[in-house]
Enzyme design. Sequence first.
Site, short mmCIF file in Angstrom:
data_model
loop_
_atom_site.label_atom_id
_atom_site.label_comp_id
_atom_site.label_asym_id
_atom_site.label_seq_id
_atom_site.Cartn_x
_atom_site.Cartn_y
_atom_site.Cartn_z
N ARG A 71 -53.08 -33.11 -73.61
CA ARG A 71 -52.23 -33.94 -74.48
C ARG A 71 -50.84 -33.97 -73.87
O ARG A 71 -50.19 -32.92 -73.76
CB ARG A 71 -52.21 -33.32 -75.88
CG ARG A 71 -51.42 -34.09 -76.92
CD ARG A 71 -51.42 -33.33 -78.24
NE ARG A 71 -50.64 -34.04 -79.24
CZ ARG A 71 -49.31 -33.98 -79.34
NH1 ARG A 71 -48.61 -33.22 -78.51
NH2 ARG A 71 -48.69 -34.66 -80.29
N LYS A 109 -43.37 -28.15 -73.16
CA LYS A 109 -43.20 -27.13 -74.21
C LYS A 109 -42.24 -26.01 -73.82
O LYS A 109 -41.98 -25.78 -72.65
CB LYS A 109 -44.58 -26.56 -74.56
CG LYS A 109 -45.34 -27.58 -75.40
CD LYS A 109 -46.38 -26.96 -76.26
CE LYS A 109 -46.91 -28.02 -77.20
NZ LYS A 109 -48.25 -27.73 -77.64
N1 HH2 Z 1 -48.53 -29.96 -79.78
C1 HH2 Z 1 -47.67 -30.70 -80.52
C2 HH2 Z 1 -48.15 -31.55 -81.53
N2 HH2 Z 1 -49.47 -31.69 -81.74
N3 HH2 Z 1 -51.70 -31.15 -81.20
C3 HH2 Z 1 -52.57 -30.46 -80.45
N4 HH2 Z 1 -53.89 -30.61 -80.64
N5 HH2 Z 1 -52.16 -29.59 -79.48
C4 HH2 Z 1 -50.84 -29.38 -79.21
O1 HH2 Z 1 -50.53 -28.55 -78.35
C5 HH2 Z 1 -49.88 -30.10 -79.99
C6 HH2 Z 1 -50.36 -31.00 -80.98
C7 HH2 Z 1 -46.20 -30.61 -80.27
O2 HH2 Z 1 -45.78 -31.61 -79.37
P1 HH2 Z 1 -45.08 -33.00 -79.80
O3 HH2 Z 1 -45.99 -33.86 -80.58
O4 HH2 Z 1 -44.49 -33.66 -78.60
O5 HH2 Z 1 -43.85 -32.54 -80.66
P2 HH2 Z 1 -43.57 -32.63 -82.21
O6 HH2 Z 1 -44.60 -31.84 -82.91
O7 HH2 Z 1 -42.19 -32.06 -82.34
O8 HH2 Z 1 -43.65 -34.07 -82.61
#
Ligand code: HH2
Length: 271
Positions: A251, A216
Site C-alpha cells: 500500500r 511511515k
Molecule cells: N496505513 C495507513 C492507513 N491505512 N491500511 C493498511 N491495511 N495498512 C497500513 O499500513 C495502513 C492502512 C496510514 O497511512 P496513510 O493512509 O497515508 O495515513 P493516514 O492514516 O494519516 O491517512
Amino acid sequence: MTRKALLRGDRALVMGVVNVTPDSFSDGGRFAGVEAAVEQALRLEDEGADLLDIGGESTRPGAAEVTEEEELRRVAPVFERLMGRVGVPLSVDTMKAGVAEAALGLGARIVNDVTALRDPKMLGVVVKSGAAVVLMHMRGTPATMRELTEYGDVAGEVREWLVDRAEGGRLAGVAEVAIDPGIGFAKTAEQSFVLLKRLGELVETGYPVVAGVSRKSFLGVLEGQERVEERLEGSLAAAVLAVMAGAAVVRVHDVRATRKALAVAEAVRRA
Ligand code: HH2
C-alpha cells in the site's frame, strides 16, 4: 465459477493511497476536496496502481476520530465519481461498518479495516456484499496506540492475532481475507523493523499479506529520512523487502516509483 482474487496477482500488487482527509500524516489536505481526490485516483491508476484505497479518516498517531457522517461526506462523492471511470478495483479504508456499506454500494470491492472487524456490524456487511477484506493488526485507537507497544515477541503475537481474526472471517463466509501487520500502528520503530524482517512468517500462514510501509515514521529514525518528504527511497527499499518476503500487496503513495522498484524485485524473484 470461482471468484477472481482481488488481493493476490501473478506479481505483487500496488495499492495506491487516496486520502480524502485534511490531516493525513504524509499528504494531509492535499487531496481533501472531492475533485482533487478523484484526480489523484485517476493519476495513480495511470501510474500503474493495481488497486486504489480511498479513505476519509486519518489513522496517523494522535489523529482525532471523525463521525460517520463526516467520513461519508468525504468519501461517498469520490466513489460516486470514480464509478465507471476506473478499471481497477476500489477499496474503502474505514473502520466503520456504515461507511463500508455505503462505499460497497457505490462500487468498492474491498474493505481495508485497520481495526480488523472491531465494529460489530462490519463482519455482516463484508459477508453480505461478497467483498474482500484486509484485516490489519493494531491496538487501541490512533489517539492511544503510541502507549500500547509492550509485546513479548511482536512478530509472533501479531501473527497469532491476525490468524485468529482471519480464521474467524473465513469461517463466517468472507469471500477473501488478507492480513496486514500494521506497521507503525501500536509499534515502535524497532518493532516495525522486526515485523518487516519477519514478514515471511505471515506469508507462511497462506493468507495474502498486505504491507503498508510508505513514508511511515519508522523510516524517520534513519538518518536523512526524518521528514516525510525525505522518505521516498526508504519507502521503495521497504516495499522491495516486503515483496521479497512474499507480500501480495504493498500500500503506497508513490505508485510509479514503486512499480519500477518492484519490477526489479519481481525480475529477481523469477530469475
Ligand atoms: N496505513 C495507513 C492507513 N491505512 N491500511 C493498511 N491495511 N495498512 C497500513 O499500513 C495502513 C492502512 C496510514 O497511512 P496513510 O493512509 O497515508 O495515513 P493516514 O492514516 O494519516 O491517512
